[in-house]
Structure formats: structure tokens, C-alpha cells
Design a protein around this motif. Structure first.
Motif, short mmCIF file in Angstrom:
data_model
loop_
_atom_site.label_atom_id
_atom_site.label_comp_id
_atom_site.label_asym_id
_atom_site.label_seq_id
_atom_site.Cartn_x
_atom_site.Cartn_y
_atom_site.Cartn_z
N GLY A 26 -1.22 4.67 -0.05
CA GLY A 26 -1.15 4.77 1.40
C GLY A 26 -0.46 3.63 2.10
O GLY A 26 -0.34 3.64 3.33
N VAL A 27 0.06 2.63 1.36
CA VAL A 27 0.63 1.47 2.03
C VAL A 27 1.91 1.82 2.79
O VAL A 27 2.17 1.29 3.89
N ALA A 32 4.49 2.24 8.12
CA ALA A 32 5.21 3.04 9.12
C ALA A 32 4.38 3.23 10.38
O ALA A 32 4.91 3.12 11.50
N ARG A 33 3.08 3.48 10.23
CA ARG A 33 2.22 3.71 11.39
C ARG A 33 2.04 2.46 12.23
O ARG A 33 1.75 2.56 13.43
N CYS A 51 6.27 4.63 -7.73
CA CYS A 51 5.07 4.37 -8.54
C CYS A 51 3.86 4.02 -7.68
O CYS A 51 2.73 3.98 -8.20
N LEU A 52 4.04 3.79 -6.40
CA LEU A 52 2.93 3.36 -5.55
C LEU A 52 1.88 4.45 -5.46
O LEU A 52 2.18 5.60 -5.16
N GLN A 91 -12.44 5.86 -3.43
CA GLN A 91 -11.79 6.90 -4.21
C GLN A 91 -10.27 6.74 -4.27
O GLN A 91 -9.60 7.33 -5.12
N MET A 92 -9.71 5.90 -3.40
CA MET A 92 -8.27 5.64 -3.41
C MET A 92 -7.88 4.61 -4.47
O MET A 92 -6.70 4.44 -4.76
#
Length: 218
Positions: A26-27, A32-33, A51-52, A91-92
Motif C-alpha cells: 500500500g505504500v 499518491a494520496r 515486487c512491493l 494482515q498486510m
């Protein structure tokens, strides 16, 4: 609580310094956000964006830490790591998150995190200790060549706090949060994010909490 303090015993480590890419889940969206260009960050640091977030891929730990520092610069958000960590759910985290969530109790989950986290992130020390009647979940990077690591420390403390929040009733907060780095300009945000006092320029990063609710089922 003696059984929980067994996490002081660390698994063997080698000289590698990888981190599983799941830690960056999610980085790109978060950069971007918050007004940045994730592709610019990845290009400057030399990270393969493909790969992230992949749970079995690895990143160089120094590159991962540098990516978070660069993201703070790119977005103009000095507390980038703080806020990224606050929204990062167990869970991430891939396998290490699954290990914590599958534990029978919160105390066992924390013990497992302390024991096995150096397999998720090498060149790292995690310990569960007791001091002055309180428990401390300690975290620090052992590689002295990784100097600028404030963003990583703040996001990691948020990740660990969310393990407690997943299990305990709404409103849980640590007694205190400790950071190795000096107090930043927007330090009030840290007290608000953790709902706790924050200590700066400490010997390690740590969540300090009471020996309560650790027998609660995950």
C-alpha cells in the motif's frame, strides 16, 4: 507473565539485511494520496515497484528505510511514516502478520512477534522486556550504516500498536511510546496518533504497556 518474557531469546541472525516486501503493502497508494509521485520515489531509491507488497519477495532493508525517508520528502509530509503505520493492519504484513493473528492470545501474539520478527526483517532486534512494572515491546535496526531511519521507526511502532488494537476493545492505548530519534517539529501528532505520551532520543524504539488483557483471545 514469565512465559511472555521468553521472547528475549532471539533466533539466529546472519549478516543479511533483507525485509519482506509485504512491509511495503500500500505504500504507492499512500504516497499518491498524500500528494507525492510514487514512481519518482521508487526510481530515486532503485526499487522495483512490481515486487512491493508481494509476501515472498525481499527488499534490501536500507532501500526500504530510504524509500520511507524519500517519501516524506516527496510528499512534504514530515510525519509520513507515522500516518502510514497507523493505517497498516497486521494482515498486510504477510507471514509475520499471519503468525500474530493465528496466535491463541494477545500475549502469545506479541511473544511470537518479538521472537520471529527478525526473520521478517533482518539486521533487526525485537524484544519483550519488563521494566518498572511495565512491559516493553522494543524494536531497533542493528545495521549502523542505516542512519536516517525515523520514518521506519514511527511506522513500525504503528504496525505493532495495531496488533493490540486488533484484539483489545476500542480505545486501547499504550502507556508510552519511545523513539530513538529526536523530537520532530510536529510531535503533537505522535501523541494524538498513539493517544499516549512519547519519549524522544531514547536507547531504542518501544511500546510501553501494562500487563493487562494479554490473555484475551486473538
Amino acid at each position: 507473565m514469565a512465559q511472555h518474557l521468553a521472547a528475549d531469546s532471539q533466533p539466529p541472525r546472519d549478516r543479511s539485511r533483507n525485509i519482506l516486501a509485504a512491509a511495503a503493502t500500500g505504500v504507492a497508494d499512500f504516497i499518491a494520496r498524500t500528494g507525492g509521485r510514487p514512481e519518482a520515489v521508487f526510481e530515486r531509491i532503485g526499487i522495483d515497484a512490481e515486487c512491493l507488497g508481494q509476501t515472498r519477495r525481499a527488499l534490501d532493508l536500507a532501500d526500504y528505510v530510504a524509500m520511507m525517508e524519500d517519501a516524506a520528502q516527496e510528499t512534504g509530509n514530515d510525519n509520513f511514516g507515522l500516518w502510514f503505520g497507523q493505517r497498516y493492519q497486521p494482515q498486510m504484513l504477510g507471514l509475520i502478520g499471519e503468525i500474530a493473528l493465528a496466535a491463541p492470545t494477545l500475549g502469545s501474539a506479541i511473544e511470537h512477534l518479538a521472537l520471529w520478527f527478525p526473520w521478517h526483517q533482518q539486521a533487526t532486534e525485537t524484544r519483550l522486556t519488563r521494566r518498572d512494572g511495565l512491559l516493553r515491546f522494543e524494536y531497533r535496526i542493528l545495521d549502523g550504516s542505516i542512519v536516517d531511519r525515523r520514518q521506519d521507526a514511527e511506522l513500525t511502532m504503528g504496525m505493532f500498536a495495531n496488533v493490540f488494537r486488533t484484539c483489545l476493545p476500542s480505545g486501547w492505548a499504550p502507556e508510552m511510546v519511545l523513539f530513538e530519534h529526536a523530537r520532530p517539529a510536529s510531535w503533537r501528532d505522535h501523541e494524538a496518533a498513539f493517544d499516549a505520551d512519547v519519549g524522544w532520543s531514547q536507547g531504542t524504539n518501544a511500546l510501553v504497556f501494562r500487563d493487562r488483557g494479554l490473555d484475551r483471545a486473538m
